[in-house]
Design an enzyme around this catalytic site. Structure first.
Site, PDB file in Angstrom:
ATOM      1  N   ASP A  11       0.858  -1.196   0.000  1.00  0.00           N
ATOM      2  CA  ASP A  11       0.000   0.000   0.000  1.00  0.00           C
ATOM      3  C   ASP A  11       0.894   1.246   0.000  1.00  0.00           C
ATOM      4  O   ASP A  11       1.773   1.383   0.840  1.00  0.00           O
ATOM      5  CB  ASP A  11      -0.881  -0.039   1.258  1.00  0.00           C
ATOM      6  CG  ASP A  11      -1.934   1.059   1.272  1.00  0.00           C
ATOM      7  OD1 ASP A  11      -3.047   0.785   1.745  1.00  0.00           O
ATOM      8  OD2 ASP A  11      -1.648   2.185   0.842  1.00  0.00           O
ATOM      9  N   ASP A 106      -3.871   2.287  -5.232  1.00  0.00           N
ATOM     10  CA  ASP A 106      -2.556   2.281  -4.580  1.00  0.00           C
ATOM     11  C   ASP A 106      -2.337   1.095  -3.666  1.00  0.00           C
ATOM     12  O   ASP A 106      -1.518   1.144  -2.764  1.00  0.00           O
ATOM     13  CB  ASP A 106      -2.346   3.594  -3.811  1.00  0.00           C
ATOM     14  CG  ASP A 106      -3.082   3.615  -2.489  1.00  0.00           C
ATOM     15  OD1 ASP A 106      -4.147   2.987  -2.398  1.00  0.00           O
ATOM     16  OD2 ASP A 106      -2.586   4.258  -1.553  1.00  0.00           O
ATOM     17  N   GLU A 107      -3.084   0.034  -3.916  1.00  0.00           N
ATOM     18  CA  GLU A 107      -3.021  -1.125  -3.042  1.00  0.00           C
ATOM     19  C   GLU A 107      -3.035  -2.394  -3.877  1.00  0.00           C
ATOM     20  O   GLU A 107      -3.726  -2.441  -4.891  1.00  0.00           O
ATOM     21  CB  GLU A 107      -4.321  -1.167  -2.239  1.00  0.00           C
ATOM     22  CG  GLU A 107      -4.224  -1.059  -0.772  1.00  0.00           C
ATOM     23  CD  GLU A 107      -5.627  -1.155  -0.187  1.00  0.00           C
ATOM     24  OE1 GLU A 107      -6.065  -2.262   0.094  1.00  0.00           O
ATOM     25  OE2 GLU A 107      -6.278  -0.103  -0.041  1.00  0.00           O
TER      26      GLU A 107
HETATM   27  N1  DCP Z   1      -8.926   8.520  -0.939  1.00  0.00           N
HETATM   28  C1  DCP Z   1      -9.993   9.395  -1.133  1.00  0.00           C
HETATM   29  N2  DCP Z   1     -10.952   9.519  -0.148  1.00  0.00           N
HETATM   30  C2  DCP Z   1     -10.854   8.812   1.015  1.00  0.00           C
HETATM   31  C3  DCP Z   1      -9.775   7.934   1.223  1.00  0.00           C
HETATM   32  C4  DCP Z   1      -8.825   7.812   0.210  1.00  0.00           C
HETATM   33  O1  DCP Z   1     -10.092  10.021  -2.183  1.00  0.00           O
HETATM   34  N3  DCP Z   1     -11.781   8.968   1.986  1.00  0.00           N
HETATM   35  C5  DCP Z   1      -7.884   8.449  -1.995  1.00  0.00           C
HETATM   36  C6  DCP Z   1      -6.760   9.347  -1.639  1.00  0.00           C
HETATM   37  C7  DCP Z   1      -5.674   8.444  -1.146  1.00  0.00           C
HETATM   38  C8  DCP Z   1      -5.923   7.177  -1.928  1.00  0.00           C
HETATM   39  O2  DCP Z   1      -7.346   7.137  -2.128  1.00  0.00           O
HETATM   40  O3  DCP Z   1      -4.389   9.000  -1.374  1.00  0.00           O
HETATM   41  C9  DCP Z   1      -5.500   5.938  -1.186  1.00  0.00           C
HETATM   42  O4  DCP Z   1      -6.208   5.819   0.035  1.00  0.00           O
HETATM   43  P1  DCP Z   1      -5.549   5.314   1.378  1.00  0.00           P
HETATM   44  O5  DCP Z   1      -6.649   4.993   2.319  1.00  0.00           O
HETATM   45  O6  DCP Z   1      -4.556   4.234   1.062  1.00  0.00           O
HETATM   46  O7  DCP Z   1      -4.817   6.612   1.957  1.00  0.00           O
HETATM   47  P2  DCP Z   1      -3.408   7.225   1.659  1.00  0.00           P
HETATM   48  O8  DCP Z   1      -2.675   6.478   0.619  1.00  0.00           O
HETATM   49  O9  DCP Z   1      -3.597   8.693   1.406  1.00  0.00           O
HETATM   50  O10 DCP Z   1      -2.691   7.091   3.056  1.00  0.00           O
HETATM   51  P3  DCP Z   1      -2.044   5.814   3.779  1.00  0.00           P
HETATM   52  O11 DCP Z   1      -0.603   6.148   3.946  1.00  0.00           O
HETATM   53  O12 DCP Z   1      -2.749   5.716   5.103  1.00  0.00           O
HETATM   54  O13 DCP Z   1      -2.271   4.608   2.901  1.00  0.00           O
HETATM   55 CA    CA Z   2      -2.337   4.220   0.684  1.00  0.00          CA
END
Ligand code: DCP
Ligand code: CA
Length: 408
Positions: A11, A106-107
């Site tokens: 991730d 991203d996962e």
């Molecule tokens: N995303 C979004 N709205 C949300 C959650 C996520 O648009 N409520 C989008 C933005 C994130 C991407 O999806 O960058 C991936 O979600 P993640 O939950 O994996 O969050 P991040 O990658 O930002 O952070 P982490 O480091 O916790 O994985």
């Molecule tokens: Ca992420």
């Protein structure tokens, strides 16, 4: 060395924000926020870890985020860039193993079973993956390794940011036990509240709760929670896109002439096919019904759609029309029913041509998929499939049918 199952969950950290930081290095190491998706204006989509130190997190209203951390840089998302980065990320992973299941942008899950001999160890393989992502994309990935998908996911989350955490085979239960229940996939804020009110705050405590009690609070998904809490998850890494057709079928315990049962089963199987179709981001142009009568004669009937579709409704409605035509007037008992889709197409530009009611239907289907992914397939039932509750026992993630409806 025994080749036990080894699954990685990979991730990317603060994905949207990190892509922006690559494009604008001046933003690195600073509190940065990317605004919500176009359909969710006004909330934080992604927050850098520096911004998280101020309490910011995804889903928080931007107004609150501004108040907590006024010095943060707020960026409007540019989604095509995230799509590009995502493709490159998945391509790197595919270089390491073809057994890859992308989840969102991203996962991904990667089945690394047996790869020890190439990289020395699975841990070393994960180190190499992280390094390539860093070298080529300048992004940080966190990786969890375990024998079950759910445990690998918990491990990657726990290791963030820039983390790597391996849970040895056989250690899943003891790894999960001390963690707060909110760390377990499938437990949302509502589930957390219910469990806290019962005095359950760790996954270990959850794992010892009687199954019946869990089911009384969470219905069919209680079983899934019970399994997850005990580190049990035998779902496999599913490769997307490979299928040319998708079908589900089931044999009845007893041959049947009951039209409502046939219709309810057809509806359930259609929903299963529809959900799989959407997960693969495909649409179908051809729907096929299969019936096997008590005397084992088997018929298939197909219908070609003018426009590709991915909704449960279209699959079911077409299947139902075919069923009505196929059922003989003298009503022979039916032994097996199945529904399949083929002639699969990419969504492409066709979306623009869909009328607004079809678009709404597609949105609804997506929302249902989302809830089912979180709470189990039977968490949402249509009027028709409820009938199945009395006939088939709901298990963790669907109805247990006599023949598992898994033909691809
Ligand atoms: N995303 C979004 N709205 C949300 C959650 C996520 O648009 N409520 C989008 C933005 C994130 C991407 O999806 O960058 C991936 O979600 P993640 O939950 O994996 O969050 P991040 O990658 O930002 O952070 P982490 O480091 O916790 O994985
Ligand atoms: Ca992420």
């Amino acid at each position: 060395m025994t080749n036990c199952v080894r699954i990685m969950h990979i991730d990317l950290d603060a994905f949207f924000v990190s892509v922006e930081q690559v494009l604008n290095p001046g933003l690195r190491g600073k509190p940065v926020v990317v605004d919500g998706r176009p359909d969710r204006r006004g909330v934080v989509a992604s927050a850098s870890y520096e911004a998280r130190a101020f309490g910011l997190h995804a889903g928080m209203p931007l107004i609150t985020a501004c108040r907590l951390c006024p010095q943060a840089t707020f960026i409007e998302g540019s989604f095509s860039k995230y799509g590009d980065a995502s493709q490159k990320f998945m391509a790197i992973l595919a270089d390491f193993s073809p057994f890859l299941e992308p989840v969102g942008l991203d996962e991904a899950y990667l089945d690394a079973t047996g790869f020890e001999s190439i990289y020395g160890s699975i841990y070393q393989m994960a180190v190499a993956i992280k390094q390539r992502i860093k070298d080529e994309l300048e992004l940080c990935a966190s990786i969890g390794i375990a024998s079950q998908k759910v445990v690998a996911k918990v491990a990657s989350e726990l290791s963030k940011p820039d983390g790597l955490l391996e849970v040895a085979d056989g250690e899943a239960r003891s790894f999960l036990a001390p963690l707060p229940i909110a760390k377990l996939p499938g437990i949302g804020s509502k589930g957390e509240r219910i469990l806290n009110s019962l005095g359950i705050n760790t996954i270990g405590k959850l794992s010892t709760m009687p199954l019946a009690t869990l089911k009384s609070h969470f219905g069919a998904s209680g079983e899934l929670l019970h399994r997850y809490a005990n580190g049990i998850d035998d779902s496999i890494v599913k490769l997307p896109g490979a299928a040319k057709s998708i079908s589900r079928e089931t044999t009845f315990g007893k041959d049947t002439k009951d039209r409502s049962l046939l219709m309810a089963t057809l509806r359930y199987l259609s929903e299963r096919v529809g959900s799989d179709l959407r997960q693969r981001s495909k649409r179908t142009r051809c729907i096929t019904l299969k019936l096997r009568y008590a005397d084992f004669t088997t018929i298939t009937r197909s219908h070609t759609l003018r426009q590709g579709s991915n909704t449960d409704q279209t699959i079911f409605d077409t299947g139902l029309q075919l069923l009505r035509k196929a059922l003989s007037p003298e009503k022979r008992p039916v032994r097996l029913i199945g529904i399949g889709v083929s002639n699969l197409i990419e969504p492409g530009k066709q979306l623009d041509m869909l009328d607004s009611s079809t678009q709404r239907l597609e949105q609804l289907n997506k929302a249902i998929d989302h809830i089912r992914k979180k709470y189990g397939f039977t968490a949402i039932q249509t009027g028709r499939t409820r009938l199945l509750k009395d006939i088939f026992p709901p298990s963790g993630d669907g109805y247990t049918m006599h023949t598992p409806s898994l033909s691809q």
